[in-house]
Write an enzyme that holds these catalytic residues in place. Structure first.
Site, PDB file in Angstrom:
ATOM      1  N   ASN A  83      48.717  40.330  29.262  1.00 27.36           N
ATOM      2  CA  ASN A  83      47.822  41.328  29.471  1.00 27.36           C
ATOM      3  C   ASN A  83      46.238  40.674  29.732  1.00 27.36           C
ATOM      4  OD1 ASN A  83      47.510  41.193  26.657  1.00 27.36           O
ATOM      5  ND2 ASN A  83      46.121  42.329  26.628  1.00 27.36           N
ATOM      6  N   LEU A  86      46.120  39.447  33.330  1.00 29.00           N
ATOM      7  CA  LEU A  86      46.207  40.551  34.116  1.00 29.00           C
ATOM      8  C   LEU A  86      44.662  41.247  34.179  1.00 29.00           C
ATOM      9  CD1 LEU A  86      48.002  43.083  35.680  1.00 29.00           C
ATOM     10  CD2 LEU A  86      47.229  44.165  33.543  1.00 29.00           C
ATOM     11  N   GLU A  87      44.226  41.228  33.063  1.00 29.75           N
ATOM     12  CA  GLU A  87      42.792  41.778  32.908  1.00 29.75           C
ATOM     13  C   GLU A  87      41.904  40.822  33.625  1.00 29.75           C
ATOM     14  OE1 GLU A  87      41.962  42.434  28.549  1.00 29.75           O
ATOM     15  OE2 GLU A  87      43.831  43.569  28.476  1.00 29.75           O
ATOM     16  N   TYR A  88      42.189  39.467  33.711  1.00 32.31           N
ATOM     17  CA  TYR A  88      41.317  38.507  34.560  1.00 32.31           C
ATOM     18  C   TYR A  88      41.342  38.939  35.899  1.00 32.31           C
ATOM     19  CZ  TYR A  88      39.756  34.548  37.035  1.00 32.31           C
ATOM     20  OH  TYR A  88      39.069  33.523  37.829  1.00 32.31           O
TER      21      TYR A  88
END
Length: 145
Positions: A83, A86-88
């Site tokens: 996650n 993904l957030e990056y």
């Protein structure tokens, strides 16, 4: 400036999150750690909340820590939580690369598409602090909002 800090929930990642938040505060900015109460309201979808956050902050720091063991090419490797990777990508797509940085702890394996990115090495604590301060000053000088 409001600066989001994302990490996993591991104790090492949370320790790094606190250290980074202190540096951000010392430079006169507002750290917005992912675990701040109320940031992810009940009933909301996490990805929608993250997108809303990305529209409200000026920059983001994502902490890539040795959180998960996985197999890669017949070898065991440590990698950041999925996650966080993904957030990056989400924050880069919204804020851009110069306003979204990676801080790495340990010898984490990162996706090959991210191999060329210059990151802040949290293994070298003093240098990491000076690099983060330099980045914050760069953002302030450019008046990136």
């Amino acid at each position: 400036m409001n600066i989001f800090i994302g990490s996993s929930n591991s104790s090492e990642s949370l320790k790094a999150l606190r250290q980074i938040a202190l540096i951000i505060e010392e430079e006169g900015h507002v750290p917005i750690p992912w675990n701040k109460p109320g940031l992810f309201p009940l009933g909301n979808y996490v990805l929608d909340s993250l997108r809303d956050i990305s529209l409200k902050v000026d920059a983001a720091v994502l902490i890539f820590n040795e959180d998960d063991r996985s197999w890669y090419r017949n070898d065991s490797v440590l990698q950041p939580r999925d996650n966080v990777v993904l957030e990056y990508g989400l924050f880069v797509s919204q804020l851009g690369r110069e306003k979204t940085i990676i801080c790495r702890r340990g010898n984490t394996k990162v996706p090959s598409d991210l191999n060329g990115i210059i990151y802040c090495d949290l293994n070298k604590e003093f240098k990491a602090q000076s690099v983060l301060v330099e980045w914050l000053q760069f953002l302030k000088a450019r008046k990136i909002n």
